[in-house]
Design a protein around this motif. Structure first.
Motif, PDB file in Angstrom:
ATOM      1  N   LYS A  34       0.791  -1.216   0.000  1.00  0.00           N
ATOM      2  CA  LYS A  34       0.000   0.000   0.000  1.00  0.00           C
ATOM      3  C   LYS A  34       0.830   1.276   0.000  1.00  0.00           C
ATOM      4  N   GLU A  35       2.078   1.184  -0.446  1.00  0.00           N
ATOM      5  CA  GLU A  35       2.836   2.398  -0.714  1.00  0.00           C
ATOM      6  C   GLU A  35       2.186   3.090  -1.911  1.00  0.00           C
ATOM      7  N   ASN A  36       2.240   4.418  -1.930  1.00  0.00           N
ATOM      8  CA  ASN A  36       1.641   5.189  -3.013  1.00  0.00           C
ATOM      9  C   ASN A  36       2.701   5.538  -4.051  1.00  0.00           C
ATOM     10  N   ILE A  37       2.475   5.134  -5.279  1.00  0.00           N
ATOM     11  CA  ILE A  37       3.459   5.352  -6.336  1.00  0.00           C
ATOM     12  C   ILE A  37       2.830   6.157  -7.464  1.00  0.00           C
ATOM     13  N   LEU A  38       3.527   7.212  -7.884  1.00  0.00           N
ATOM     14  CA  LEU A  38       3.079   8.038  -9.006  1.00  0.00           C
ATOM     15  C   LEU A  38       3.876   7.662 -10.257  1.00  0.00           C
ATOM     16  N   ILE A  39       3.152   7.282 -11.326  1.00  0.00           N
ATOM     17  CA  ILE A  39       3.779   6.920 -12.599  1.00  0.00           C
ATOM     18  C   ILE A  39       3.523   8.049 -13.605  1.00  0.00           C
ATOM     19  N   VAL A  40       4.592   8.535 -14.248  1.00  0.00           N
ATOM     20  CA  VAL A  40       4.464   9.639 -15.206  1.00  0.00           C
ATOM     21  C   VAL A  40       5.043   9.207 -16.549  1.00  0.00           C
ATOM     22  N   ASP A  41       4.181   9.167 -17.567  1.00  0.00           N
ATOM     23  CA  ASP A  41       4.624   8.780 -18.917  1.00  0.00           C
ATOM     24  C   ASP A  41       3.571   9.246 -19.907  1.00  0.00           C
ATOM     25  N   ASP A  42       4.014   9.796 -21.021  1.00  0.00           N
ATOM     26  CA  ASP A  42       3.029  10.275 -22.008  1.00  0.00           C
ATOM     27  C   ASP A  42       2.493   9.141 -22.886  1.00  0.00           C
ATOM     28  N   ASN A  43       3.058   7.937 -22.738  1.00  0.00           N
ATOM     29  CA  ASN A  43       2.590   6.770 -23.486  1.00  0.00           C
ATOM     30  C   ASN A  43       1.521   6.048 -22.654  1.00  0.00           C
ATOM     31  N   TYR A  44       0.276   6.072 -23.132  1.00  0.00           N
ATOM     32  CA  TYR A  44      -0.842   5.500 -22.360  1.00  0.00           C
ATOM     33  C   TYR A  44      -0.646   4.004 -22.121  1.00  0.00           C
ATOM     34  N   ASP A  45      -0.162   3.285 -23.140  1.00  0.00           N
ATOM     35  CA  ASP A  45       0.041   1.838 -22.983  1.00  0.00           C
ATOM     36  C   ASP A  45       1.070   1.546 -21.895  1.00  0.00           C
ATOM     37  N   TYR A  75      -0.926   6.242  -8.716  1.00  0.00           N
ATOM     38  CA  TYR A  75      -1.476   7.416  -9.401  1.00  0.00           C
ATOM     39  C   TYR A  75      -0.834   7.459 -10.783  1.00  0.00           C
ATOM     40  N   LYS A  76      -1.569   8.012 -11.763  1.00  0.00           N
ATOM     41  CA  LYS A  76      -1.028   8.124 -13.118  1.00  0.00           C
ATOM     42  C   LYS A  76      -1.041   9.584 -13.553  1.00  0.00           C
ATOM     43  N   ALA A  77      -0.025   9.942 -14.378  1.00  0.00           N
ATOM     44  CA  ALA A  77       0.010  11.275 -14.977  1.00  0.00           C
ATOM     45  C   ALA A  77       0.663  11.153 -16.346  1.00  0.00           C
ATOM     46  N   ALA A  78       0.120  11.880 -17.317  1.00  0.00           N
ATOM     47  CA  ALA A  78       0.629  11.802 -18.687  1.00  0.00           C
ATOM     48  C   ALA A  78       1.508  12.991 -19.051  1.00  0.00           C
ATOM     49  N   SER A  79       1.747  13.898 -18.105  1.00  0.00           N
ATOM     50  CA  SER A  79       2.590  15.067 -18.375  1.00  0.00           C
ATOM     51  C   SER A  79       3.178  15.576 -17.063  1.00  0.00           C
ATOM     52  N   VAL A  80       4.147  16.450 -17.176  1.00  0.00           N
ATOM     53  CA  VAL A  80       4.780  17.040 -15.986  1.00  0.00           C
ATOM     54  C   VAL A  80       3.761  17.862 -15.203  1.00  0.00           C
ATOM     55  N   ALA A  81       2.943  18.626 -15.909  1.00  0.00           N
ATOM     56  CA  ALA A  81       1.942  19.470 -15.240  1.00  0.00           C
ATOM     57  C   ALA A  81       0.961  18.618 -14.443  1.00  0.00           C
ATOM     58  N   GLU A  82       0.510  17.508 -15.052  1.00  0.00           N
ATOM     59  CA  GLU A  82      -0.405  16.596 -14.357  1.00  0.00           C
ATOM     60  C   GLU A  82       0.255  16.018 -13.107  1.00  0.00           C
ATOM     61  N   ALA A  83       1.519  15.643 -13.250  1.00  0.00           N
ATOM     62  CA  ALA A  83       2.245  15.045 -12.129  1.00  0.00           C
ATOM     63  C   ALA A  83       2.387  16.025 -10.970  1.00  0.00           C
ATOM     64  N   MET A  84       2.696  17.277 -11.288  1.00  0.00           N
ATOM     65  CA  MET A  84       2.826  18.296 -10.243  1.00  0.00           C
ATOM     66  C   MET A  84       1.512  18.487  -9.501  1.00  0.00           C
ATOM     67  N   ASN A  85       0.418  18.402 -10.233  1.00  0.00           N
ATOM     68  CA  ASN A  85      -0.896  18.538  -9.612  1.00  0.00           C
ATOM     69  C   ASN A  85      -1.169  17.386  -8.641  1.00  0.00           C
ATOM     70  N   VAL A  86      -0.827  16.163  -9.054  1.00  0.00           N
ATOM     71  CA  VAL A  86      -0.998  15.001  -8.174  1.00  0.00           C
ATOM     72  C   VAL A  86      -0.147  15.160  -6.917  1.00  0.00           C
ATOM     73  N   LEU A  87       1.100  15.605  -7.095  1.00  0.00           N
ATOM     74  CA  LEU A  87       2.020  15.735  -5.966  1.00  0.00           C
ATOM     75  C   LEU A  87       1.541  16.761  -4.943  1.00  0.00           C
ATOM     76  N   GLN A  88       0.856  17.792  -5.407  1.00  0.00           N
ATOM     77  CA  GLN A  88       0.370  18.835  -4.497  1.00  0.00           C
ATOM     78  C   GLN A  88      -0.752  18.330  -3.598  1.00  0.00           C
ATOM     79  N   TYR A  89      -1.543  17.382  -4.079  1.00  0.00           N
ATOM     80  CA  TYR A  89      -2.751  17.000  -3.345  1.00  0.00           C
ATOM     81  C   TYR A  89      -2.768  15.545  -2.887  1.00  0.00           C
ATOM     82  N   SER A  90      -1.683  14.812  -3.139  1.00  0.00           N
ATOM     83  CA  SER A  90      -1.662  13.388  -2.759  1.00  0.00           C
ATOM     84  C   SER A  90      -0.342  13.036  -2.084  1.00  0.00           C
TER      85      SER A  90
END
Length: 445
Positions: free
Chosen positions: A5-16, A33-48
């Protein structure tokens, strides 16, 4: 395992790729958590709450290095894992400086991915091992090289990509970083390994002989040419020609080398007939060739012909995780040679070596290790470590007489000390001083 149950954020612009990594992590009982861009990832990091960041490097609208820099500034305790399909030593170094704990090159297996994730979350990465002074991590040996750092892994990935084709490779890096060893690995690990590997130090051959060495000559081509002689390109037919210190080549030889690269043929001195060659060319330099181009000391067209694939070597000081592995390798090699096969090194002695800057890189580390083996008995102790390593301030101490020397006199005195230390080996001295033999001769007068 205590990691569920560690929380891991994956960032990649390739959906597959995002989906694949998420499935793998969920099967290991991680929350993702998933993010397809740097901006998306920063948003996840701020609130999770995130325990591990896994990020690609090449993405539109901002790259992974920018994300690592953001995390390094805002979440300095958060570990990160870099994944990329375009590995280079330079990007590995940048990622490591920004806090990346490990570096995987696409494609990688599910097992490699799993091991990297668990290793980081256990604080068991190469960087962490270095901080603990641990030398026990399994070394990755490849083509005579050894290491475990992300930079080393990225280097091997690049070699794997170029070893089976004949693209020209240019290796840049400081003296002592193993440029010839890298060239040998490219050759011996590839499909052309059964063919010759011919190395030449361009700075160690007099200008009047370099053309004959490279291209060969026919009988009577010049005074003293009493018979035909093959050049190195012909001798290496089907294999590899390694041109070290390529920046020292005189302009006329640069012009002839350019023709070899363009036409894939060579003409012996004194001959009117050209012959095709199939040898690949690997060049190396510790000079800034682009600066030499700007200063009209190196041909621009030759630079771009050589620079098809570039490998930037990493100084030892920037990959400290490899130092214990290198020391252990040298202890095993030279311990046996000097009749001390079971010799070890004390923790405080190893710590002192880890804290040194190693301006001479792997070559200096190898030489110092040999010296320590000779001076020690069963175990290398802190007292065996030279004072300039344990007390760096001693490197900057000068006696009163030396302060009264002119700059030219002080430079010459230093050159003479280096020559004495290497048994008057001018090639070795020039490498340490990071100048070519021609410059060395001029400075000695």
């Amino acid at each position: 395992m205590g990691l569920q149950k560690e929380n891991i954020l994956i960032v990649d612009d390739n959906y597959d790729m995002l989906e694949l990594l998420q499935r793998n992590l969920r099967s290991l009982n991680f929350h993702t958590y998933k993010a397809a861009s740097v901006a998306e990832a920063m948003n996840v990091l701020q609130y999770s709450a995130v325990d591990l960041l896994i990020t690609d490097l090449q993405m539109p609208g901002g790259n992974g290095l920018e994300l690592l820099e953001y995390v390094n500034g805002h979440f300095p305790d958060m570990p990160s894992l870099v994944i990329t399909g375009f590995p280079t030593v330079k990007t590995a170094l940048k990622a490591t400086k920004l806090g990346a704990r490990d570096y995987l090159s696409k494609p990688f297996t599910a097992e490699e991915f799993k091991n990297a994730v668990f290793s980081i979350l256990r604080n068991d990465s190469p960087v962490e091992n270095k901080k603990k002074g641990a030398a026990a991590k399994t070394a990755n040996t490849y083509g005579g090289m050894v290491g475990a750092s992300p930079q080393y892994t990225a280097l091997i990935d690049v070699i794997e990509r170029v070893k089976d084709n004949k693209a020209t490779v240019l290796i840049n890096g400081e003296s002592g970083t193993g440029k010839e060893l890298i060239a040998q690995a490219i050759h011996t690990k590839g499909v052309f390994a059964s063919k010759p590997f011919v190395a030449i130090n361009c700075g160690a051959i007099p200008e009047n002989l370099i053309e004959s060495e490279l291209f060969g000559h026919v009988k009577g081509a010049f005074s003293g040419a009493v018979e035909n002689k093959k050049g190195l390109f012909e001798a290496a037919e089907g294999g590899t020609v390694f041109l070290d210190e390529i920046g020292t080549l005189p302009m006329p030889v640069q012009t002839r080398l350019l023709r070899v690269l363009q036409e894939k043929e060579v003409r012996m001195l004194g001959s009117t007939r050209s012959q095709k060659i199939t040898a690949r060319i690997i060049a190396a330099t510790n000079a800034d060739l682009m600066q030499m181009v700007r200063e009209k000391q190196f041909r621009e067209d030759l630079y771009y012909r050589l620079n098809v694939v570039t490998i930037e070597t990493t100084p030892v000081r920037d990959r400290p995780a490899d130092i214990p592995l290198l020391i252990n390798t040298f202890l095993a090699k030279y311990g046996k040679e000097y009749g001390k096969p079971a010799i070890t090194i004390a923790d405080d002695a190893l710590k002192a070596l880890l804290g040194y800057n190693w301006p001479g890189n792997v070559r200096e580390l190898e030489n110092i290790t040999q010296r320590l083996i000779i001076m020690a008995d069963a175990e290398i102790q802190i007292d065996h470590i030279p004072a300039f390593i344990t007390n760096p301030e001693q490197q900057h101490l000068y006696n009163a007489d030396s302060l009264l020397l002119s700059l030219q006199e002080a430079e010459k005195a230093h050159i003479l000390k280096v020559l004495a230390a290497v048994g008057n080996n001018k090639t070795r001295a020039a490498e340490i001083l990071q100048i070519d033999r021609k410059t060395l001769r001029a400075k000695l007068g």
